[in-house]
Write an enzyme that holds these catalytic residues in place. Structure first.
Site, PDB file in Angstrom:
ATOM      1  CE1 TYR A 129      25.308 -12.409 -28.954  1.00 33.06           C
ATOM      2  CE2 TYR A 129      23.911 -11.248 -27.397  1.00 33.06           C
ATOM      3  CZ  TYR A 129      24.990 -11.724 -27.651  1.00 33.06           C
ATOM      4  OH  TYR A 129      25.969 -12.022 -26.716  1.00 33.06           O
ATOM      5  CG  ASP A 175      16.016 -13.543 -27.724  1.00 33.50           C
ATOM      6  OD1 ASP A 175      15.670 -12.810 -26.941  1.00 33.50           O
ATOM      7  OD2 ASP A 175      17.304 -14.007 -28.155  1.00 33.50           O
ATOM      8  CE  LYS A 184      20.294  -6.779 -23.791  1.00 36.60           C
ATOM      9  NZ  LYS A 184      20.283  -7.625 -25.103  1.00 36.60           N
TER      10      LYS A 184
HETATM   11  C1  LIG Z   1      21.108  -8.966 -25.178  1.00 34.64           C
HETATM   12  C2  LIG Z   1      20.391 -10.165 -25.681  1.00 34.64           C
HETATM   13  C3  LIG Z   1      20.622 -11.379 -25.475  1.00 34.64           C
HETATM   14  C4  LIG Z   1      21.592 -11.842 -24.359  1.00 34.64           C
HETATM   15  O1  LIG Z   1      21.261 -11.467 -23.130  1.00 34.64           O
HETATM   16  P1  LIG Z   1      22.380 -11.393 -21.976  1.00 34.64           P
HETATM   17  O2  LIG Z   1      21.739 -10.731 -20.988  1.00 34.64           O
HETATM   18  O3  LIG Z   1      23.218 -10.168 -22.616  1.00 34.64           O
HETATM   19  O4  LIG Z   1      23.059 -12.555 -21.836  1.00 34.64           O
HETATM   20  C5  LIG Z   1      19.570 -12.460 -25.827  1.00 34.64           C
HETATM   21  N1  LIG Z   1      18.796 -12.074 -26.990  1.00 34.64           N
HETATM   22  C6  LIG Z   1      18.553 -10.799 -27.175  1.00 34.64           C
HETATM   23  C7  LIG Z   1      17.535 -10.786 -28.348  1.00 34.64           C
HETATM   24  C8  LIG Z   1      19.487  -9.664 -26.733  1.00 34.64           C
HETATM   25  O5  LIG Z   1      19.103  -8.578 -27.249  1.00 34.64           O
END
Ligand SMILES: *Cc1c(COP(=O)(O)O)cnc(C)c1O
Length: 429
Positions: free
Chosen positions: A144, A239, A267
């Site tokens: 994701y 990511d 995060k």
């Molecule tokens: C949470 C998450 C996102 C998106 O971040 P948001 O602040 O919710 O837009 C993107 N990549 C990964 C791996 C994530 O866990």
């Protein structure tokens, strides 16, 4: 458990907010519950509006590595707010945080702050496309990367949880430029990347997948990914929105010793306020406006409160022994969890790396999206409800991670283990 106040708020919320929530997985539908509304949280304890308390293993989905309302983070936000909450002009906190992030992750020579993980990944692929002049993005099934159009192809997190195959509203022309291939499959990876007709700009990967439940990469998968992308002139994007400052100060790239070209953060970097970031090689980041032609902007980017919160959090995790302590505690807790679930004849697979873990209700090892999807989500729903009733707050989905924080002490972890054992006893297979 009394939940009248939450029930009332949820009914009101549904009148004005789609599904009553501002992010879909919070609705708790896949575990057969209505959401509880939270009043406050401190350390590893979260309290709902009816006064029920829970030991929190969600940590706001990852950011709260110090636990909730850490005094240094709260103080930084309070102090900063007194001087104003947004300037639309540079401030010193941005410089301080940028320097700290680049020091923690040496692959980041330059970094740009945004307001969410979604913005970070969306901008990173734009830069990669601008830099290479190519079009296609390769991602992996079950990873994701936020909710931008290009990523809603076989995506993890809420997209799996809700059983949405992609998303209406995302034009086919856009999805056509995203290729999604299996995680941990070196042969398909090599075959795909070597196909020159594909016009691949970048590969984006969760170096440890956290959004199909925790799935650990095979080390050779990451190494091969690095070797192939270097050889073929494809930009490699990690990511690390979950793993950055979680698996080590320098994230998964430090832990696995594999260096990407660009990294996306979110995060933890915001200390619980909305911050994302993307950064990497100066040569690529110099493509970003105003130095280069790739446009990316933000009214609230580098917001002083958010920078102050991030800085306060990163100062704490920078202290000697922080990750060693978290690792030791997580290894102990993970080991105890694995022992408990092994006592029962219920098929489970327990995946853990560092302070992130998932207990899958499945027989065979979980190494990719396909094997994760074999999990029994009905059984997870039962488990979730039992744990909640016992005072343990888990993610309302089988396909998410449980997180430990520095604030989880032995006493609370032992209680969570007891609740796990009694919850397992009550599961009906
Ligand atoms: C949470 C998450 C996102 C998106 O971040 P948001 O602040 O919710 O837009 C993107 N990549 C990964 C791996 C994530 O866990």
């Amino acid at each position: 458990m009394k939940t009248d106040r939450s029930a009332y708020l949820f009914a009101q919320a549904q009148k004005f907010i789609p599904g009553g929530v501002n992010s879909p997985v919070r609705a708790c539908r896949s575990v057969g519950c209505d959401p509880l509304f939270i009043k406050k949280a401190a350390g590893c304890i979260i309290t709902d509006v009816d006064g029920n308390t829970f030991i929190d293993f969600v940590g706001s989905w990852g950011p709260m590595i110090l636990g909730h309302a850490h005094p240094e983070v709260v103080e930084a936000i309070q102090k900063t707010a007194l001087d104003g909450t947004s300037f639309g002009a540079p401030c010193s906190l941005e410089v301080e945080l940028a320097e700290m992030v680049c020091a923690a992750m040496p692959s980041l020579q330059k970094v740009r702050f945004v307001n969410s993980g979604t913005e970070a990944t969306m901008s990173a692929i734009r830069v990669a496309r601008g830099y290479t002049g190519k079009k296609k993005v390769v991602k992996f099934d079950g990873c994701y990367h936020g909710h931008a159009d290009s990523f809603l192809v076989k995506a993890g997190s809420g997209v799996i949880t809700l059983g949405i195959p992609g998303s209406p509203g995302v034009p086919e022309e856009i999805v056509r430029n995203t290729l999604s291939i299996p995680y941990n499959d070196i042969a398909i990876l090599e075959h795909t990347l070597r196909d020159a007709s594909l016009d691949i700009a970048c590969v984006i990967v969760e170096p440890v997948a956290g959004n199909m439940g925790v799935v650990v990469p095979e080390i050779n998968f990451l190494r091969k990914l690095r070797a192939l992308t270097s050889e073929l002139g494809i930009v490699l994007i990690f990511d690390e929105v979950i793993t950055g400052f979680r698996l080590a100060l320098g994230g998964a790239q430090e832990r696995f010793g594999v260096t990407p070209d660009l990294t996306c953060l979110g995060k933890i970097i915001g200390g619980g306020l909305p911050v994302g970031a993307y950064g990497g090689k100066a040569e690529i980041m110099d493509m970003v406006a105003p130095d280069g032609p790739v446009y990316q902007a933000g009214t609230l980017s580098g917001n002083p409160l958010a920078m102050a919160a991030g800085l306060a959090m990163l100062k704490v995790v920078n202290r000697p022994g922080f990750y060693a302590d978290l690792e030791e505690k997580s290894a102990w807790f993970g080991g105890e969890m694995a022992k408990i679930v092994a006592k029962f004849s219920i098929p489970t697979v327990f995946n853990r790396i560092g302070s992130m873990m998932t207990c899958f209700f499945v027989k065979e090892p979980v190494t990719d999206f396909e094997s994760a999807m074999r999990a029994d989500t009905g059984l997870y729903g039962q488990y979730y409800r039992q744990m909640l009733a016992g005072g343990v707050w888990l993610a309302p989905s089988q396909f998410e991670a449980a997180f430990l924080s520095a604030a989880h002490d032995r006493e609370h972890l032992e209680k969570a283990l007891m609740v796990t054992e009694s919850s397992f006893k009550k599961l009906i297979v």
